[in-house]
Design a protein around this motif. Sequence first.
Motif, PDB file in Angstrom:
ATOM      1  N   ILE A 161       0.855  -1.187   0.000  1.00  0.00           N
ATOM      2  CA  ILE A 161       0.000   0.000   0.000  1.00  0.00           C
ATOM      3  C   ILE A 161       0.890   1.236   0.000  1.00  0.00           C
ATOM      4  O   ILE A 161       2.094   1.156   0.234  1.00  0.00           O
ATOM      5  N   ASP A 162       0.267   2.383  -0.256  1.00  0.00           N
ATOM      6  CA  ASP A 162       0.970   3.654  -0.159  1.00  0.00           C
ATOM      7  C   ASP A 162       0.677   4.264   1.204  1.00  0.00           C
ATOM      8  O   ASP A 162      -0.486   4.448   1.571  1.00  0.00           O
ATOM      9  N   HIS A 163       1.726   4.552   1.963  1.00  0.00           N
ATOM     10  CA  HIS A 163       1.551   5.152   3.286  1.00  0.00           C
ATOM     11  C   HIS A 163       2.370   6.427   3.351  1.00  0.00           C
ATOM     12  O   HIS A 163       3.589   6.407   3.379  1.00  0.00           O
ATOM     13  N   GLU A 164       1.669   7.549   3.293  1.00  0.00           N
ATOM     14  CA  GLU A 164       2.300   8.866   3.336  1.00  0.00           C
ATOM     15  C   GLU A 164       3.376   9.009   2.264  1.00  0.00           C
ATOM     16  O   GLU A 164       4.485   9.490   2.510  1.00  0.00           O
ATOM     17  N   GLY A 165       3.033   8.529   1.068  1.00  0.00           N
ATOM     18  CA  GLY A 165       3.938   8.683  -0.062  1.00  0.00           C
ATOM     19  C   GLY A 165       5.025   7.635  -0.169  1.00  0.00           C
ATOM     20  O   GLY A 165       5.871   7.713  -1.065  1.00  0.00           O
TER      21      GLY A 165
END
Length: 200
Positions: A161-165
């Motif tokens: 996933i994407d987490h804060e970029g």
Amino acid sequence: MSTLATEVEVNFSPLVHRYTLEEFWELPDPGDLSHYELIGGYLYMVPPPDEPHGSIDDRLNKSLVLYLAANNIEGEVRHPREPIYRSDGTYLEPDMMYISKALRQRMGKKRTSADIVFEYVSRSNAVYDRTTKADTYLALGVRELWLVDPATVTIEARYAIDHEGKPAWEGWRYSKGDKAESRVLEGWRVSVDELFEGLI
């Protein structure tokens, strides 16, 4: 007349030597069922697998291949000694991996990633598989990682996933009575009970 055989020195400390991919390919085989892997020039020794590694691989492979065939999904299922490798000094051998047709076409001749990677956790490699190797797969763009652990009778599925970029793993642990689910291959499920039946 005897001659002194010169052996290639193998060094595991990055403070002494960091390997290029070309140097890594020239290393001698360890001589047992273990093998070397390389992450950013750092050399790792991977011990041979414990049972029921082979049986787990056989069952997961059948389930995956049958699902792909039944749903007319193009892609490849690969096993050691087929690697994921990059020119930055990284070479990993997943226990099994799935590469979609679309990803294969984007990568070209070099296999630099995979859609799904499967690792069968043994006592000897559990920490490495869950930390260093798992995080490297994430950095290589692997979308899904399955950690199959006969000691705990679980399948831990991690989804990128994407987490804060930044890329991160979101994990779900499936145990007895559960069915592990793929997000990359929607609809493909694996029963934990059936996978481990008669093996534990």
